[in-house]
Design a protein around this motif. Structure first.
Motif, PDB file in Angstrom:
ATOM      1  N   ALA A  92      37.811  15.778  93.044  1.00  0.00           N
ATOM      2  CA  ALA A  92      37.851  14.311  93.083  1.00  0.00           C
ATOM      3  C   ALA A  92      38.967  13.745  92.209  1.00  0.00           C
ATOM      4  N   SER A  93      39.148  14.321  91.026  1.00  0.00           N
ATOM      5  CA  SER A  93      40.191  13.806  90.137  1.00  0.00           C
ATOM      6  C   SER A  93      41.583  14.087  90.698  1.00  0.00           C
ATOM      7  N   GLY A  94      41.765  15.231  91.343  1.00  0.00           N
ATOM      8  CA  GLY A  94      43.043  15.521  91.987  1.00  0.00           C
ATOM      9  C   GLY A  94      43.296  14.606  93.166  1.00  0.00           C
ATOM     10  N   PHE A  95      42.240  14.314  93.913  1.00  0.00           N
ATOM     11  CA  PHE A  95      42.411  13.400  95.045  1.00  0.00           C
ATOM     12  C   PHE A  95      42.750  11.991  94.555  1.00  0.00           C
ATOM     13  N   PHE A  96      42.228  11.608  93.402  1.00  0.00           N
ATOM     14  CA  PHE A  96      42.590  10.303  92.845  1.00  0.00           C
ATOM     15  C   PHE A  96      44.077  10.267  92.520  1.00  0.00           C
ATOM     16  N   LEU A  97      44.610  11.384  92.038  1.00  0.00           N
ATOM     17  CA  LEU A  97      46.052  11.442  91.802  1.00  0.00           C
ATOM     18  C   LEU A  97      46.815  11.322  93.119  1.00  0.00           C
ATOM     19  N   VAL A  98      46.298  11.933  94.181  1.00  0.00           N
ATOM     20  CA  VAL A  98      46.891  11.772  95.512  1.00  0.00           C
ATOM     21  C   VAL A  98      46.949  10.283  95.859  1.00  0.00           C
ATOM     22  N   CYS A  99      45.851   9.567  95.636  1.00  0.00           N
ATOM     23  CA  CYS A  99      45.794   8.130  95.945  1.00  0.00           C
ATOM     24  C   CYS A  99      46.813   7.340  95.129  1.00  0.00           C
ATOM     25  N   ALA A 100      46.948   7.676  93.845  1.00  0.00           N
ATOM     26  CA  ALA A 100      47.897   6.967  92.980  1.00  0.00           C
ATOM     27  C   ALA A 100      49.333   7.183  93.458  1.00  0.00           C
TER      28      ALA A 100
END
Length: 150
Positions: A92-100
């Motif tokens: 989830a935290s890596g996917f949030f970086l994807v979103c950013a």
């Protein structure tokens, strides 16, 4: 706002102890190699900081090479669509970086998609306050600093 809030939060990230449950270091065999993606974004952040410090001579070609690695990882994460759901479950935290990173890219080139990435980031921040995001090993605030500069 022209206040460098995200840049400041990125710089302060080292002050907080890291939470191992957000690390995703063992997720190298997922949709993407999550540690490789994190390292590629960190390289990009460090490159941009060094360019700001030393000047932009010959920087464009080098930045394109670094961005190419990030873009490859992003493409794998987002296409086909099923990978997005799997990616969120894996890290989830890596996917949030994807979103950013995608918010930054959308703000620069694909503005019709910007609201989707902003909504995803809002949803993430509702579940994880900034001090928890600070304790993740993911340079989310550094990437959002790019977005803030657009």
């Amino acid at each position: 706002s022209r206040w460098p809030t995200y840049a400041a939060l990125h710089e302060l990230a080292g002050v907080f102890a890291k939470l191992p449950e957000f690390d995703c270091s063992t997720k190298a065999q997922g949709v993407i190699d999550w540690p490789l993606f994190r390292d590629a974004v960190v390289d990009w952040l460090e490159f941009r900081a060094s360019v700001a410090a030393r000047g932009a001579e010959h920087a464009e070609a080098e930045e394109q090479m670094i961005k190419g690695e990030v873009a490859t990882q992003l493409h794998t994460t987002l296409y086909p669509k099923e990978n997005m759901v799997t990616s969120q479950e894996e890290c989830a935290s890596g996917f949030f970086l994807v979103c950013a990173v995608e918010a930054y890219m959308a703000a620069r080139k694909r503005t019709q998609h910007l609201h989707h990435w902003l909504k995803a980031m809002d949803t993430f921040f509702e579940g994880y306050p900034f001090w928890v995001v600070q304790q993740m090993r993911w340079p989310v605030f550094g990437a959002l600093g790019f977005f803030g500069d657009v």
